[in-house]
Design a protein around this motif. Structure first.
Motif, PDB file in Angstrom:
ATOM      1  N   PHE A  40       2.060   6.138  11.782  1.00 31.61           N
ATOM      2  CA  PHE A  40       2.416   4.814  11.265  1.00 31.61           C
ATOM      3  C   PHE A  40       3.826   4.816  10.693  1.00 31.61           C
ATOM      4  CE2 PHE A  40       1.279   1.139   8.241  1.00 31.61           C
ATOM      5  CZ  PHE A  40       1.557   0.194   9.215  1.00 31.61           C
ATOM      6  N   ALA A  41       4.298   5.949  10.207  1.00 32.72           N
ATOM      7  CA  ALA A  41       5.663   6.035   9.694  1.00 32.72           C
ATOM      8  C   ALA A  41       6.686   5.843  10.809  1.00 32.72           C
ATOM      9  CB  ALA A  41       5.889   7.383   9.008  1.00 32.72           C
ATOM     10  N   HIS A  42       6.276   6.090  12.057  1.00 35.82           N
ATOM     11  CA  HIS A  42       7.189   5.988  13.196  1.00 35.82           C
ATOM     12  C   HIS A  42       6.951   4.743  14.047  1.00 35.82           C
ATOM     13  CE1 HIS A  42       8.908  10.012  12.690  1.00 35.82           C
ATOM     14  NE2 HIS A  42       7.707  10.330  12.260  1.00 35.82           N
ATOM     15  N   LEU A  43       5.869   4.028  13.790  1.00 35.60           N
ATOM     16  CA  LEU A  43       5.519   2.852  14.590  1.00 35.60           C
ATOM     17  C   LEU A  43       5.551   1.597  13.728  1.00 35.60           C
ATOM     18  CD1 LEU A  43       2.489   4.476  16.408  1.00 35.60           C
ATOM     19  CD2 LEU A  43       4.703   3.945  17.436  1.00 35.60           C
ATOM     20  N   SER A  44       5.786   0.464  14.356  1.00 36.38           N
ATOM     21  CA  SER A  44       5.854  -0.771  13.580  1.00 36.38           C
ATOM     22  C   SER A  44       4.503  -1.470  13.469  1.00 36.38           C
ATOM     23  CB  SER A  44       6.884  -1.720  14.202  1.00 36.38           C
ATOM     24  OG  SER A  44       6.540  -1.974  15.547  1.00 36.38           O
ATOM     25  N   GLU A  45       3.574  -1.121  14.314  1.00 33.86           N
ATOM     26  CA  GLU A  45       2.271  -1.799  14.325  1.00 33.86           C
ATOM     27  C   GLU A  45       1.154  -0.860  13.892  1.00 33.86           C
ATOM     28  OE1 GLU A  45       1.721  -5.032  14.943  1.00 33.86           O
ATOM     29  OE2 GLU A  45       3.878  -5.322  15.253  1.00 33.86           O
ATOM     30  N   ARG A  46       0.360  -1.318  12.942  1.00 33.23           N
ATOM     31  CA  ARG A  46      -0.776  -0.545  12.448  1.00 33.23           C
ATOM     32  C   ARG A  46      -1.764  -0.239  13.579  1.00 33.23           C
ATOM     33  NH1 ARG A  46      -2.552   0.209   7.515  1.00 33.23           N
ATOM     34  NH2 ARG A  46      -4.690   0.903   7.255  1.00 33.23           N
ATOM     35  N   GLN A  47      -2.020  -1.220  14.435  1.00 32.64           N
ATOM     36  CA  GLN A  47      -2.969  -1.029  15.534  1.00 32.64           C
ATOM     37  C   GLN A  47      -2.505   0.061  16.486  1.00 32.64           C
ATOM     38  OE1 GLN A  47      -6.029  -2.641  15.806  1.00 32.64           O
ATOM     39  NE2 GLN A  47      -6.346  -1.032  17.307  1.00 32.64           N
ATOM     40  N   THR A 111       1.567 -12.345  17.537  1.00 31.84           N
ATOM     41  CA  THR A 111       0.811 -11.425  16.698  1.00 31.84           C
ATOM     42  C   THR A 111       0.057 -12.220  15.664  1.00 31.84           C
ATOM     43  OG1 THR A 111       2.669 -11.149  15.196  1.00 31.84           O
ATOM     44  CG2 THR A 111       2.453  -9.517  16.973  1.00 31.84           C
ATOM     45  N   HIS A 112      -1.058 -11.711  15.298  1.00 30.29           N
ATOM     46  CA  HIS A 112      -1.882 -12.314  14.264  1.00 30.29           C
ATOM     47  C   HIS A 112      -2.005 -11.289  13.159  1.00 30.29           C
ATOM     48  CE1 HIS A 112      -2.778 -15.481  17.091  1.00 30.29           C
ATOM     49  NE2 HIS A 112      -3.036 -14.548  17.986  1.00 30.29           N
ATOM     50  N   PRO A 113      -1.226 -11.457  12.092  1.00 36.18           N
ATOM     51  CA  PRO A 113      -1.258 -10.440  11.043  1.00 36.18           C
ATOM     52  C   PRO A 113      -2.654 -10.260  10.477  1.00 36.18           C
ATOM     53  CG  PRO A 113       0.274 -12.243  10.504  1.00 36.18           C
ATOM     54  CD  PRO A 113      -0.374 -12.569  11.805  1.00 36.18           C
ATOM     55  N   ASP A 114      -2.967  -9.029  10.196  1.00 32.75           N
ATOM     56  CA  ASP A 114      -4.254  -8.681   9.611  1.00 32.75           C
ATOM     57  C   ASP A 114      -4.238  -9.055   8.139  1.00 32.75           C
ATOM     58  OD1 ASP A 114      -6.577  -7.526   8.690  1.00 32.75           O
ATOM     59  OD2 ASP A 114      -6.184  -5.566   9.578  1.00 32.75           O
ATOM     60  N   PRO A 115      -5.158  -9.926   7.688  1.00 27.39           N
ATOM     61  CA  PRO A 115      -5.155 -10.316   6.287  1.00 27.39           C
ATOM     62  C   PRO A 115      -5.405  -9.143   5.350  1.00 27.39           C
ATOM     63  CG  PRO A 115      -6.877 -11.476   7.512  1.00 27.39           C
ATOM     64  CD  PRO A 115      -6.175 -10.582   8.465  1.00 27.39           C
ATOM     65  N   ALA A 116      -5.966  -8.058   5.874  1.00 28.06           N
ATOM     66  CA  ALA A 116      -6.230  -6.887   5.041  1.00 28.06           C
ATOM     67  C   ALA A 116      -4.937  -6.151   4.683  1.00 28.06           C
ATOM     68  CB  ALA A 116      -7.187  -5.939   5.747  1.00 28.06           C
ATOM     69  N   ASP A 117      -3.889  -6.386   5.482  1.00 24.30           N
ATOM     70  CA  ASP A 117      -2.604  -5.753   5.179  1.00 24.30           C
ATOM     71  C   ASP A 117      -1.948  -6.503   4.034  1.00 24.30           C
ATOM     72  OD1 ASP A 117      -2.853  -3.901   7.192  1.00 24.30           O
ATOM     73  OD2 ASP A 117      -1.750  -5.103   8.654  1.00 24.30           O
ATOM     74  N   SER A 118      -1.769  -5.834   2.935  1.00 27.54           N
ATOM     75  CA  SER A 118      -1.182  -6.487   1.776  1.00 27.54           C
ATOM     76  C   SER A 118       0.326  -6.577   1.923  1.00 27.54           C
ATOM     77  CB  SER A 118      -1.541  -5.731   0.499  1.00 27.54           C
ATOM     78  OG  SER A 118      -0.898  -4.481   0.504  1.00 27.54           O
ATOM     79  N   LEU A 119       0.897  -7.539   1.259  1.00 28.87           N
ATOM     80  CA  LEU A 119       2.339  -7.736   1.296  1.00 28.87           C
ATOM     81  C   LEU A 119       3.094  -6.516   0.774  1.00 28.87           C
ATOM     82  CD1 LEU A 119       4.364  -9.806   2.181  1.00 28.87           C
ATOM     83  CD2 LEU A 119       4.275 -10.813  -0.100  1.00 28.87           C
ATOM     84  N   PRO A 120       2.678  -5.922  -0.356  1.00 33.60           N
ATOM     85  CA  PRO A 120       3.391  -4.717  -0.808  1.00 33.60           C
ATOM     86  C   PRO A 120       3.344  -3.585   0.220  1.00 33.60           C
ATOM     87  CG  PRO A 120       2.049  -5.588  -2.586  1.00 33.60           C
ATOM     88  CD  PRO A 120       1.699  -6.364  -1.333  1.00 33.60           C
ATOM     89  N   ALA A 121       2.220  -3.428   0.889  1.00 31.71           N
ATOM     90  CA  ALA A 121       2.112  -2.370   1.898  1.00 31.71           C
ATOM     91  C   ALA A 121       3.077  -2.633   3.051  1.00 31.71           C
ATOM     92  CB  ALA A 121       0.684  -2.264   2.409  1.00 31.71           C
TER      93      ALA A 121
END
Length: 162
Positions: A40-47, A111-121
């Motif tokens: 995830f540190a190298h990719l822009s998408e969590r999925q 893209t449909h942002p995942d609501p579980a992803d918090s803004l600070p994260a």
């Protein structure tokens, strides 16, 4: 890695090599969050990071019968597989981009942002990408393996093939 943990890891690897999926599951439970953090540190998408993490463990499971201890912890081997999977992912993404015309990008970029992803994260992830993006590839790999994942110097060297 403390001696006792190393012995437990060797035992789990040997059991997994004999087809014990429970032993492999224990290795997965320990290493999956670390592999995910690295990717995830190298990719822009969590999925993408989640998918690639699963791909790494599938490759390791398939190759495990031929795995041999060479004095380097299993984590080094695992992160070498993860690094190679990351490189493959980038090569495939580059090929896909070259196959699409600009108007094809409209539906690809929905893209449909995942609501579980918090803004600070998300801010933290952007910050990590920005900082890592300023480093050369080798330094980026060392920083992510040593400080985001927590590998030892030995494991980092193994993961990087050095």
């Amino acid at each position: 890695m403390p001696e006792r943990q190393h012995e437990d890891e060797i035992r789990l690897i040997e059991q997994a090599q004999q087809g014990d999926s429970g032993a492999f599951g224990e290795l997965y439970e320990f290493y999956a969050p670390l592999v995910f953090r690295f990717l995830f540190a190298h990719l822009s998408e969590r999925q993408d990071a989640e998918d690639l993490t699963e791909e790494v463990f599938l490759k390791v499971w398939e190759a495990l019968p031929g795995f041999r201890q060479r004095g380097v912890p299993f984590g080094g081997y695992l992160f070498r597989v993860a690094r190679n999977a990351l490189y493959d992912h980038f090569r495939q993404a580059r090929r896909k981009r070259s196959l699409h015309t600009p108007h094809d990008q409209d539906w690809l970029e929905e893209t449909h942002p995942d609501p579980a992803d918090s803004l600070p994260a998300r801010f933290e992830q952007r910050e990590i990408h920005a900082v890592l993006g300023r480093l050369s590839e080798d330094y980026r790999m060392v920083v992510s393996l040593r400080f985001l994942v927590g590998l030892s110097t030995e494991e980092t060297a193994e993961a990087m093939g050095r």
